[in-house]
Design a protein around this motif. Structure first.
Motif, PDB file in Angstrom:
ATOM      1  N   LYS A 104      -0.299   8.103 -11.947  1.00  0.00           N
ATOM      2  CA  LYS A 104       0.119   7.024 -11.052  1.00  0.00           C
ATOM      3  C   LYS A 104       0.882   7.595  -9.847  1.00  0.00           C
ATOM      4  O   LYS A 104       0.721   7.121  -8.718  1.00  0.00           O
ATOM      5  N   GLU A 161      -7.456   0.877 -11.410  1.00  0.00           N
ATOM      6  CA  GLU A 161      -6.233   1.610 -11.727  1.00  0.00           C
ATOM      7  C   GLU A 161      -6.377   2.422 -13.008  1.00  0.00           C
ATOM      8  O   GLU A 161      -5.839   3.533 -13.126  1.00  0.00           O
ATOM      9  N   ASP A 212      -0.033   7.022  -6.001  1.00  0.00           N
ATOM     10  CA  ASP A 212       0.938   6.465  -5.057  1.00  0.00           C
ATOM     11  C   ASP A 212       1.118   7.386  -3.845  1.00  0.00           C
ATOM     12  O   ASP A 212       1.323   6.913  -2.717  1.00  0.00           O
ATOM     13  N   ARG A 268      -3.580   0.407  -1.548  1.00  0.00           N
ATOM     14  CA  ARG A 268      -3.401  -0.315  -2.817  1.00  0.00           C
ATOM     15  C   ARG A 268      -3.977  -1.725  -2.667  1.00  0.00           C
ATOM     16  O   ARG A 268      -3.681  -2.418  -1.703  1.00  0.00           O
TER      17      ARG A 268
END
Length: 257
Positions: free
Chosen positions: A59, A49, A63, A73
């Motif tokens: 982020k 991450e 996503d 994920r």
């Protein structure tokens, strides 16, 4: 060096088109940077991450890639969808590197052995001179022709041409008309992950290319080795290998399915 493979239909793929236009360039840019990073570092498609920000992404972009199905994920980060199906895995890359290292080491060992055999011959004694059981030189001439000794079978000892057994230069030749993939070559290709259907297809292009080529560049001293190098380059360019029997001849990209 490892490669991250991208199909040329990627821009029109439904998963890509599901990303809103205002976000598409940024999201695909992150995806495109993350792929080579995973390939180089042999992570099998896993991206920590924290690396998202290191690669210039955000982020929200990560996503979005998860939302459309390009990424998944996982604990601690993200995973490329179906990486092992279409990209080089760590195990495969290390196996190939080990095989290449062994091949190079074997070549060095052969060269060193040949050099040591030459260096061990005493001064004034040819490599073909034999020795008696007591270690003294035997009265046996070398089996190699002596270019300084006149040939008694020719007038005045002058030879009219090269003597029988004389060394000849190793010159390249054009691709033989009967060139074909031998069982040994096909076995090597299978070890590299090539299926028979792709071996035959790539060999056809190989033969057409070298038969059409003209000049000295069209001659080689070892055509099977040239063929093996051709397959290696095809694999590096992302040509389909499809080792499993019955695999569809169409190469699917890493982001398909």
């Amino acid at each position: 060096m490892t490669w991250f493979k991208v199909d040329d239909s990627f821009p029109q793929h439904p998963k890509v088109l599901r990303i809103p236009r205002v976000k598409r360039i940024a999201c695909v840019g992150l995806w495109g940077l993350a792929g080579p990073w995973c390939a180089r570092n042999l992570t099998d498609g896993y991206l920590d991450e924290n690396m998202v920000e290191e690669l210039g992404g955000s982020k929200k972009q990560a996503d979005e890639l998860v939302r459309v199905g390009l990424w998944e994920r996982v604990d601690g980060g993200f995973q490329f969808h179906d990486w092992s199906d279409w990209q080089p895995t760590r195990a495969r890359v290390e196996e190939r590197r080990d095989a290449e290292a062994r091949r190079k080491q074997e070549w060095r060992d052969r060269k060193r052995s040949a050099r040591e055999q030459t260096e061990d011959v005493p001064a004034g004694q040819g490599p073909d001179t034999t020795r008696d059981s007591d270690g003294t030189d035997a009265d046996v001439r070398s089996t190699r022709p002596d270019p300084t000794r006149p040939d008694p079978d020719t007038p005045n000892g002058v030879s009219s041409g090269p003597r029988s057994g004389a060394a000849t230069d190793r010159r390249g030749t054009r691709l033989p008309d009967d060139f074909a993939v031998s069982d040994e070559m096909r076995s090597w290709a299978a070890e590299q992950g090539w299926a028979d259907r792709w071996v035959d297809s790539v060999t056809e292009r190989f033969v057409d290319y070298w038969r059409a080529k003209a000049g000295r560049d069209a001659t080689k001293t070892d055509w099977p080795a040239t063929w093996r190098n051709w397959l290696r380059r095809e694999a590096e360019r992302g040509q389909p290998v499809a080792a499993a029997a019955g695999t569809s001849p169409r190469q699917l990209p890493s982001w398909e399915l």
